[in-house]
Design a protein around this motif. Structure first.
Motif, short mmCIF file in Angstrom:
data_model
loop_
_atom_site.label_atom_id
_atom_site.label_comp_id
_atom_site.label_asym_id
_atom_site.label_seq_id
_atom_site.Cartn_x
_atom_site.Cartn_y
_atom_site.Cartn_z
N ALA A 188 0.84 -1.20 0.00
CA ALA A 188 0.00 0.00 0.00
C ALA A 188 0.87 1.25 0.00
N VAL A 189 1.94 1.24 0.76
CA VAL A 189 2.85 2.38 0.78
C VAL A 189 3.51 2.53 -0.60
N GLY A 190 3.80 1.41 -1.24
CA GLY A 190 4.35 1.47 -2.60
C GLY A 190 3.39 2.14 -3.56
N VAL A 191 2.10 1.85 -3.42
CA VAL A 191 1.09 2.50 -4.27
C VAL A 191 1.04 3.99 -3.98
N VAL A 192 1.08 4.36 -2.70
CA VAL A 192 1.09 5.78 -2.32
C VAL A 192 2.29 6.48 -2.95
N MET A 193 3.44 5.87 -2.84
CA MET A 193 4.65 6.47 -3.41
C MET A 193 4.56 6.57 -4.92
N ALA A 194 3.98 5.59 -5.58
CA ALA A 194 3.81 5.63 -7.03
C ALA A 194 2.88 6.78 -7.44
N VAL A 195 1.79 6.95 -6.70
CA VAL A 195 0.86 8.05 -6.99
C VAL A 195 1.58 9.38 -6.80
N ASN A 196 2.36 9.48 -5.74
CA ASN A 196 3.11 10.71 -5.50
C ASN A 196 4.11 11.00 -6.62
N VAL A 197 4.80 9.98 -7.08
CA VAL A 197 5.76 10.17 -8.17
C VAL A 197 5.02 10.61 -9.44
N LEU A 198 3.87 10.01 -9.70
CA LEU A 198 3.08 10.42 -10.87
C LEU A 198 2.64 11.88 -10.75
N TRP A 199 2.28 12.30 -9.55
CA TRP A 199 1.90 13.71 -9.33
C TRP A 199 3.07 14.63 -9.68
#
Length: 135
Positions: free
Chosen positions: A80-91
């Motif tokens: 889940a933290v990996g998904v959060v980090m991926a969304v942040n990188v996409l932002w």
């Protein structure tokens, strides 16, 4: 039948990760609520269409709430933290692309906002990464 679970982080080894998730949640959620409450005003100030700021505000508010829930769980899923980090990188990448491609007629204040948000989100992501490494 074999069952596996994603690696997780327990309460005792996740202080930095929890801090990073909460910080991200507060910043993201507050930003989303501001967009929802003042999209028309911000649109003019920043050179962003209010029609864009409303759905972004909804997304950011929901994402911030999800981050609070994730950070409060007794066991935090690394996936889940990996998904959060991926969304942040996409932002961050989308912010850079918006500036380079000139997607919007940003004012100077709008350009500063996009840069500041991208830097803050990159900082949240770096803290989350460091928290995962420590856990």
């Amino acid at each position: 039948m074999v069952t596996t679970t994603a690696p997780a982080v327990t309460t005792t080894d996740a202080k930095l990760l929890r801090f990073a998730l909460r910080l991200d949640a507060i910043g993201t959620g507050a930003n989303g609520l501001l967009y929802l409450g003042a999209a028309a005003v911000f649109g003019g100030m920043f050179g962003l269409p209010a029609a864009l700021l409303y759905p972004i505000g909804v997304f950011l508010s929901a994402f911030g709430a999800a981050l609070l829930v994730l950070g409060a769980r007794p066991v935090i899923s690394k996936a889940a933290v990996g998904v959060v980090m991926a969304v942040n990188v996409l932002w961050v990448l989308a912010s850079v692309e918006a500036l380079i491609a000139g997607w919007f007629p940003l004012t100077a204040l709008g350009t500063a906002l996009v840069i500041a948000q991208a830097a803050a989100v990159a900082g949240f992501t770096a803290l989350q990464y460091a928290g995962l490494r420590r856990a």
